[in-house]
Design an enzyme around this catalytic site. Structure first.
Site, PDB file in Angstrom:
ATOM      1  N   ARG A  51      69.995 -32.411 -32.620  1.00  0.00           N
ATOM      2  CA  ARG A  51      69.771 -31.094 -33.217  1.00  0.00           C
ATOM      3  C   ARG A  51      69.965 -29.984 -32.177  1.00  0.00           C
ATOM      4  NH1 ARG A  51      71.181 -32.913 -37.013  1.00  0.00           N
ATOM      5  NH2 ARG A  51      70.041 -33.595 -38.853  1.00  0.00           N
ATOM      6  N   GLU A  71      73.645 -29.783 -31.805  1.00  0.00           N
ATOM      7  CA  GLU A  71      74.183 -29.148 -33.007  1.00  0.00           C
ATOM      8  C   GLU A  71      73.987 -27.631 -32.955  1.00  0.00           C
ATOM      9  OE1 GLU A  71      73.965 -30.309 -37.650  1.00  0.00           O
ATOM     10  OE2 GLU A  71      72.043 -29.747 -36.762  1.00  0.00           O
ATOM     11  N   SER A 103      77.439 -20.501 -15.680  1.00  0.00           N
ATOM     12  CA  SER A 103      77.343 -21.685 -14.833  1.00  0.00           C
ATOM     13  C   SER A 103      76.206 -22.588 -15.288  1.00  0.00           C
ATOM     14  CB  SER A 103      77.109 -21.268 -13.378  1.00  0.00           C
ATOM     15  OG  SER A 103      76.854 -22.398 -12.571  1.00  0.00           O
TER      16      SER A 103
END
Length: 205
Positions: free
Chosen positions: A133, A136, A159
């Site tokens: 998740r 995602e 970075s």
């Protein structure tokens, strides 16, 4: 014929994700490959896993949360977790604090100080719902985040080396607990590759 097919399948899977497979077993008529530990010239995942278990057991024995451990070490909570999980190199200064905070052997401390970690991850971790998740969310908002970084900072990247990550919680308007993850990374602009600045030109035959 079946054995040849299984052999080819095993080799194909091993080649696709970097794992080596020690054997095949049948469950409900389906053959499954079992990964054996990855081996690198300077790194053994089995040794890594054994040390991580000892470190996590020591953390539990000491009754410390990652926040409390991080406070003792003077680092972020995610960096404290990375140290125990073997995802970062232990500095000499932090090593002394870690040994004072947790019951850790001198050998483990020395190994953590001297070993350059393999910072990659096993693809299997993405099957864990909490991890997936988070992944995602980053991919879903990735283009929007990029657009805002470009707008605010210019053409470049954030970075992940000169970088801080912290995980906390807050309370929502309905009294629910909410997760807050902060990424604080140095902005690195893409450069214009000017010929006079190139100190390592490729040879021309």
């Amino acid at each position: 014929m079946l054995s040849q097919c299984l052999s080819r399948t095993s080799r194909a899977v091993a080649g696709s994700n970097g794992h080596r497979f020690s054997k095949l077993s049948a469950i409900d008529g389906v053959h499954h490959a079992h990964p054996s530990p990855r081996r690198y010239t300077t790194f053994s995942s089995s040794d890594h896993a054994d040390r991580t278990k000892r470190l996590l057991d020591a953390k539990e024995k000491a009754g410390l949360t990652y926040d409390k451990l991080a406070s003792k070490l003077g680092i972020t909570n995610t960096y404290a977790a990375q140290i125990l999980l073997g995802q970062t190199k232990l500095s000499a200064a932090t090593a002394a604090k870690l040994q004072a905070a947790l019951p850790i052997s001198e050998q483990d401390i020395e190994d953590m100080k001297s070993t350059y970690p393999m910072r990659g991850f096993d693809d299997e971790i993405l099957k864990e719902p909490n991890v997936y998740r988070t992944y995602e969310a980053i991919t879903h908002y990735g283009e929007a985040i990029k657009s805002i970084i470009n707008e605010q900072c210019g053409d470049g990247i954030m970075s992940a080396i000169d970088f801080y990550c912290d995980v906390g919680t807050t309370t929502g308007v309905n009294g629910e607990k909410r997760v807050v993850i902060t990424f604080n990374g140095k902005f690195l602009p893409h450069i214009e590759q000017k010929e006079e600045d190139n100190t390592a030109k490729s040879p021309r035959d």
